[in-house]
Structures are given as C-alpha cells and as structure tokens.
Design an enzyme around this catalytic site. Structure first.
Site, mmCIF file in Angstrom:
data_model
loop_
_atom_site.group_PDB
_atom_site.id
_atom_site.type_symbol
_atom_site.label_atom_id
_atom_site.label_comp_id
_atom_site.label_asym_id
_atom_site.label_seq_id
_atom_site.Cartn_x
_atom_site.Cartn_y
_atom_site.Cartn_z
ATOM 1 C CG ASP A 387 -29.896 -16.188 -99.770
ATOM 2 O OD1 ASP A 387 -29.302 -15.719 -98.785
ATOM 3 O OD2 ASP A 387 -31.123 -16.426 -99.771
ATOM 4 C CG HIS A 388 -23.040 -14.885 -97.407
ATOM 5 N ND1 HIS A 388 -22.562 -16.141 -97.104
ATOM 6 C CD2 HIS A 388 -21.954 -14.072 -97.403
ATOM 7 C CE1 HIS A 388 -21.255 -16.087 -96.922
ATOM 8 N NE2 HIS A 388 -20.864 -14.842 -97.096
ATOM 9 N NE ARG A 389 -31.668 -15.572 -96.761
ATOM 10 C CZ ARG A 389 -32.954 -15.471 -97.090
ATOM 11 N NH1 ARG A 389 -33.855 -15.183 -96.159
ATOM 12 N NH2 ARG A 389 -33.333 -15.664 -98.336
#
Length: 417
Positions: A387-389
C-alpha cells in the site's frame, strides 16, 4: 414452552450465512450446547451449538438457504416447569466456549438418540460432522460402523460415502462434487455466495481503496534448497511440510524487523498509520470453497520448526473448511505461493487492512551466472505488493531485497531458526 433460536452474530461483522446442514430433526431430544447444525459464513464452516435443552419442534429454515443474522432458524420446546433459564456455557459461534473449555470437538455431548440402523436405549451417538449425519440419513448408513478420519476420529461426509461405496450402495452427487453438465448444456451457472462472495468483495474493496505497487526480484536460492534438504533428514521435521514457503515465511518475518512499515495498516477514520509490533502471518490457501487466508498468530516468536508445524496445521484446517473465524481475522501481513502451480511470479492484491503481501514464484533450475561462470542453479522470483499510502518505494525495495538476500545465503537466518 417453545424457544426460537435466531442465527447469531458470528463475530465476523457478517450479515448472513448459508445453512449447510441440520444435525438434528423434528422430534429429537437435544442437550444444551449440542451441535444442531452447520453454517457456512463468508469465510468458513461453523458449527452451531444449541442455547437450549429440549425437543426440536420445527426446523424453520431448510438446509441450503442463505439466512440473515437474527432470523429464527429452529424452534425448541423446553421444560416449562422451570422459570429459570437454562445455564449454558457462553459460546461465541466459531470460537467455542470460554477459555477453560476444551476443543470444539470435545464440546460435543454423547446422546442416546439412535442413529439410522441402531437400536437400544444405550446406543451412543458417534462423533460426526453435521454433513456426515445428513449423508448417513440419505444413504441409510449406520454411523457406528463407519471409521472416522476427521479430527479426533470424527466421521466426515467422505467417510460415509466411502463406506456406502464399499458395500455397494450408490452414492449420489453432493454440492461439493456436482454432476457434470449434460453435453447439450453450453453454460454452467454457479451462485456467488459464502467464501467466493466474500473474496470478491474484499478484493474489489482492496483494489479500489489502497494504491497498490508491486516490485519483483529474481534470486539464486540454491543454498536454501540445499538447507531444506538437510533439514528434512532431521527427526524433528518428520511429518511436517518443510518447503521453500516455510523458509520464505521465516525470512519475511526477520525482514519485517528492519522494515516495520510493511507490517502496518492505514486507519482512514482516525487518519493514522498503525504499525504492529507483532506479526500475524497470513498464509493464502486455495480450498474447494475458494481462497482463504488464515493467519498464524504471533509468528515473530516462532522458530522455523514451530513455524513449519503451524503452516502445516493451518493450511490443512483451512482446506478442510474448518478454519475458525479467529484464524481468519486479525492478520497483519500475508504471503501467497503461486509457485506450486508452476507460475513464475504474480502481482497479488492486498488483504483488506494490511499493507503488504509477498508472493513466491516457482523454484526451478535455470541457467545462472555463479562465481563468474554459467551454471545451473535453483532460482525463484519474489514479488511484493504494498500500500503506497503506508509504504514508500525505498522501504518496499529494502524489504524485498532483504528477503531475497537471506534466501540466497540462509546463513544469516541460522540465528533465527
């Protein structure tokens, strides 16, 4: 007086479940906490214990029906002479009685109700799954003469069918093994429900909520393969599934110590990133009912031997459809193995609520440059989706590189085995 038992909240945040089979029938006397039926939630098969002792008056829902939580499913006539409600062991469906109780199988009571083909007041009820009891009634099989292969020697549906076949009885097809379609049929329509329905909803939610990134690395894992061969000869590993997945799982847990952001979650409501200081390792398992991801609690505290034992037991339980809700929730990070299907690599979708999933591709012999010379080596491709967040590219890359390095030279893992 008559008491109605409503389908309870199964502790998973679900709103409905499919009633797979009844283990009781109208007119039967049942005991408190006796298993009365089996339901399939969106994740697993769960046995329903009765909250009342008495006589079954009516089965309000047929087997095979999908029932919303709170729907009355059975009516039981209880002893009206007593105003006091029966004392029962608190049970959360799918988790079993409170901690002091024994396993779910041990919770079953032996009752004197005779099975098909039995007689006499002292004939005790064999330990069998609800599906096995339904099959026994359909086939006219006496459960007392069937050898059980399930947990604690319990009789399963397949045991009943095998016994019926051995004595020459025709065994009808079951929902798990449907008849092949007629040659004239051009389509087969399968209802979307239970595990498949939950998996689809979870994957859509994950794909459109978390911005996925996937990275790949190909590594020479010859030394890991050789290490596994040596470990298989040790008596301690006898009977356990000691595979590349076991070693990858251990390397993954060790790599998370230096890269904890991959063992975190995004809390949208509170606008926080929640980093977990424990690892509940999810193991993706293909089952006849669909993909499930049971997880190994506190995996960071397990040795390689303990991890192998946990993986072996958990995947067997999941494939049998007996994984409990507690085993299917609370995961922090996951691993999936597409290599068992001969696939080199994949781009896995995150489990909702997790920030990373590692994918293991097939481990095969390939040409490889080793010590400046071309040689045939054991090679695999690893990929990680995150998850790039929560996880930056640097953190994801360092994690994947660390796992690959430990598999290339497992000497660095020895202190953690």
């Amino acid at each position: 007086m008559a008491q109605e038992f409503r389908l309870p909240d199964l502790g998973e945040g679900l709103t409905e479940a499919e009633l797979v089979s009844w283990a009781v029938e109208v007119g039967q006397t049942i005991e408190l906490n006796q298993v009365i039926g089996e339901v399939e939630t969106a994740k697993a098969l769960v046995e329903l214990p009765s909250p009342y002792a008495g006589v079954v008056e009516e089965l309000l829902v047929p087997a095979g029906a999908t029932v919303p939580v709170g729907t009355p499913i059975i009516r039981i006539a209880t002893d009206a002479a007593s105003e006091e409600p029966p004392t029962r062991t608190p049970v959360l469906v799918g988790y079993g009685p409170e901690a002091a109780a024994e396993s779910k199988r041990a919770r079953r009571r032996l009752v004197t109700a005779p099975e098909t083909g039995t007689s006499g007041p002292d004939r005790r009820r064999p330990d069998a799954s609800p599906a096995a009891r339904v099959a026994a009634r359909e086939l006219g099989v006496d459960l007392a003469v069937v050898a059980g292969t399930g947990p604690s020697g319990a009789v399963t549906r397949s045991d009943v069918e095998s016994h019926a076949g051995s004595v020459g009885q025709a065994v009808p097809s079951t929902p798990d093994s449907p008849e092949p379609p007629e040659p004239s049929e051009r389509e087969t329509r399968t209802p979307i429900r239970s595990v498949r329905k939950q998996t689809a909803a979870a994957m859509v939610r994950s794909a459109f909520t978390a911005p996925h990134v996937t990275e790949f690395v190909t590594a020479d894992v010859t030394r890991s393969v050789e290490l596994l061969e040596r470990l298989r000869d040790l008596p301690a590993f006898e009977g356990l599934s000691l595979t590349p997945l076991s070693l990858v799982a251990k390397a993954m847990i060790v790599a998370l110590r230096e890269n904890p952001t991959l063992n975190a979650s995004w809390d949208e409501e509170n606008q926080e990133i929640v980093t977990k200081h424990y690892v509940n390792l999810g193991i993706a398992a293909a089952t006849p009912r669909g993909l499930v991801v049971p997880n190994i609690k506190e995996a960071q505290s397990l040795s390689l031997l303990e991890l192998c034992r946990a993986i072996t037991e958990l995947t067997a339980t999941a494939r049998s459809g007996r994984a409990e809700p507690a085993q299917l929730t609370g995961g922090t990070v996951s691993i999936t193995n597409v290599g068992v299907f001969g696939v080199d690599a994949g781009t896995p979708i995150l489990n909702p609520g997790e920030s990373a999933i590692l994918c293991l591709g097939s481990v095969t012999r390939r040409p490889w440059v080793h010590e400046d010379e071309l040689a045939v080596r054991w090679v695999t491709t690893l990929s990680v989706s995150f998850d790039h967040r929560v996880v930056d590219g640097e953190q994801g890359s360092r994690f994947l590189s660390s796992v690959a390095a430990m598999l290339h030279d497992p000497a660095s893992l020895l202190a953690h085995l």
